[in-house]
Design a protein around this motif. Structure first.
Motif, PDB file in Angstrom:
ATOM      1  N   ASP A 209       8.111  -9.785  -4.066  1.00  0.00           N
ATOM      2  CA  ASP A 209       6.909 -10.379  -3.488  1.00  0.00           C
ATOM      3  C   ASP A 209       7.252 -11.229  -2.265  1.00  0.00           C
ATOM      4  N   ARG A 256       2.323 -19.156  -8.526  1.00  0.00           N
ATOM      5  CA  ARG A 256       2.320 -17.712  -8.330  1.00  0.00           C
ATOM      6  C   ARG A 256       3.255 -17.014  -9.324  1.00  0.00           C
ATOM      7  N   MET A 260       2.240 -13.898 -12.011  1.00  0.00           N
ATOM      8  CA  MET A 260       2.689 -12.543 -11.694  1.00  0.00           C
ATOM      9  C   MET A 260       3.211 -11.833 -12.952  1.00  0.00           C
ATOM     10  N   PRO A 263       7.617 -11.820 -12.169  1.00  0.00           N
ATOM     11  CA  PRO A 263       7.841 -12.814 -11.111  1.00  0.00           C
ATOM     12  C   PRO A 263       9.230 -12.700 -10.491  1.00  0.00           C
TER      13      PRO A 263
END
Length: 510
Positions: A209, A256, A260, A263
């Protein structure tokens, strides 16, 4: 009897052939980073003379590498889990060697700062990959403890080899040569690593990400920059804004990761008290040590008048102590306890730093050598055991991200240590009163004072150097006291946080 035989055969099955040869390649990567970190301190007086950086620029040259590497370690560790730890290690090693050339031929302070920052990008790929590969090469916890000890001993050996080799080069060549010693190490690492290192990655990695990467980088750099500027110049609106931006980015990163599916960094790792305690111990230890280590080479050369090679030899006891302690740390932690070894090591380092509060311009070497030896032994025990705790506490597929957390704590502590303790030294130094005719450049750094003195009459130059050296020593002793307090506090915190923590004995089956 049959069950015992089956267990022994099963244990041998998870012991990968060639794992010790593969470890030797990882040791080269550690040496690459450790040598680079230590030679900078020796080269600082020469960089000051040649590039004429301001005091602030000199601190940036020292800590921008740590800023960038701290911001990218988690992202690069997670990237290695996804694309392959061997691949990212070899790519990073190649880039590290190439960018070392840019460091060697920097012609301005600004270019040197940029080169150090780029080196941080490359360096962020190396350390998490080495530890993660150890995690996946060694499934026997006792073997892994020894491998981690060798890994830590290699870092300490690099800390010894760097000043000695760097000192020799500085006495015979220009300062840029200390960065070029990375090239042969990088070449051997890449050529041999292609053949010996096994590839490993997370089988279900999820996407890498980019928003998380950006939040991590902005957050770490913003917070560390704010601490550095506040320590050096006091609070200002720009400093406050940078700190708030960094804190907001880190908050966004954590939020975040929690939402996720896969992650970059699994925040649930921090629910493990042993994991969190080991990370905190690493951060506080390096914070207390790094600022002093950065200025110690300047003390040995510019205050006590030693040559670069002699200064490198003078720092050997710390590396020798750390190598020996690192190799014995796993056995000691199993015989006594994790918290006893870690807390005892940190307390020993704290007391050694406290002894530095009495140094003067002419302090005899036996005291300095004894202090460095104790620092090396204490840090070797502590770092090796905490690295083992961190690696043992996570599944193999998350080894890269977990290793990156460990290295992030290390680099963040280094950046904060240079920022806070370095700023204490610099702040005390700048206030010295020199003789009439002392140029402003002499107040920027001790290297600047030495350079300025060369253009003054003998009597004035002697008075200037005496005042500047005494101010530098005053700053160093004050910073040593602060570092000692930080280390003793870390020892107490580790005693409670690592309660009940033990190193594993059973063999894992991948």
């Amino acid at each position: 009897m049959t069950r015992t035989l089956q267990s022994a055969q099963s244990n041998e099955a998870v012991k990968r052939p060639g794992r010790w040869l593969a470890l030797s390649v990882l040791v080269l990567a550690v040496l690459l980073v450790a040598v680079d970190a230590t030679v900078l301190g020796l080269a600082t007086p020469y960089i000051s003379e040649d590039l004429a950086p301001s005091g602030t620029q000199l601190l940036w040259i020292g800590d921008v590498y740590s800023f960038v590497i701290a911001g990218l370690l988690v992202s690069m560790g997670s990237l290695g889990d996804r694309i392959g730890r061997k691949r990212i290690l070899l790519i990073g090693a190649t880039a590290f060697g190439a960018i070392s050339v840019l460091n060697a031929y920097a012609t301005t302070p600004e270019l040197m700062i940029v080169a150090r920052a780029l080196l941080g990008v490359a360096g962020a790929t190396l350390m998490p990959a080495t530890l993660a590969l150890i995690r996946n090469l060694f499934h026997d916890p006792r073997e892994r403890s020894l491998a981690v000890g060798i890994w830590g001993a290699a870092a300490s050996a690099g800390a010894a080899v760097g000043p000695v080799v760097g000192g020799f080069l500085l006495e015979h060549f220009w300062w840029g040569s200390v960065f070029l010693i990375n090239l042969p190490v990088m070449a051997v690492l890449v050529v041999v690593g292609v053949k010996l290192l096994p590839e490993s990655r997370n089988p279900n990695p999820g996407p890498w990400d980019l928003l998380s990467v950006t939040l991590s980088l902005v957050g770490m750099v913003g917070v560390v920059y704010a601490v550095k500027e506040a320590a050096a110049h006091g609070f200002a609106w720009a400093t406050l804004a940078a700190g708030l931006l960094g804190a907001a980015a880190l908050y966004g990163f954590v939020r975040r990761q929690l939402t996720m599916p896969v992650p970059l960094l699994d925040m649930r790792l921090f629910r493990n008290r042993g994991f969190s305690g080991a990370v905190l111990a690493d951060l506080l230890t390096i914070l207390g040590l790094s600022g002093l280590v950065f200025f110690l080479s300047q003390y040995l050369q510019l205050v006590q008048g030693r040559g670069p090679f002699e200064a490198g030899l003078a720092e050997l006891p710390a590396a020798i102590g750390a190598v020996v302690a690192g190799l014995l740390a796993g056995r000691a932690a199993r015989r006594f306890s994790v918290r006893a070894v870690v807390s005892g090591g940190l307390a020993a380092v704290g007391l050694a730093l406290a002894a530095l509060t009495v140094v003067g311009q002419n302090t005899a070497y036996p005291l300095l050598g004894a202090v460095l030896l104790v620092v090396g032994v204490g840090a070797g025990f502590s770092f090796t055991v905490t690295a083992d705790v961190i690696l043992s506490g996570v599944p193999g597929e998350q080894a890269g991200a977990a290793s990156a957390v460990s290295e992030t704590a290390y680099e963040l502590g280094a950046a904060l240590g240079i920022a806070v303790l370095g700023s204490i030294v610099t702040g005390v130094y700048r206030d010295f009163t020199g003789p009439d005719g002392t140029p402003a450049a002499a107040h920027e750094s001790l290297g600047g004072a030495v350079e300025a003195a060369s253009a003054l009459p003998a009597h004035t130059a002697e008075a200037l150097l005496d005042a500047a050296r005494q101010a530098f020593v005053d700053g160093l002793t004050l910073a040593a006291g602060v570092g000692a307090a930080v280390l003793l506090a870390a020892a107490v915190a580790s005693w409670f946080l690592l309660r009940g923590q033990r190193l594993e004995d059973g063999v894992e089956h991948p």
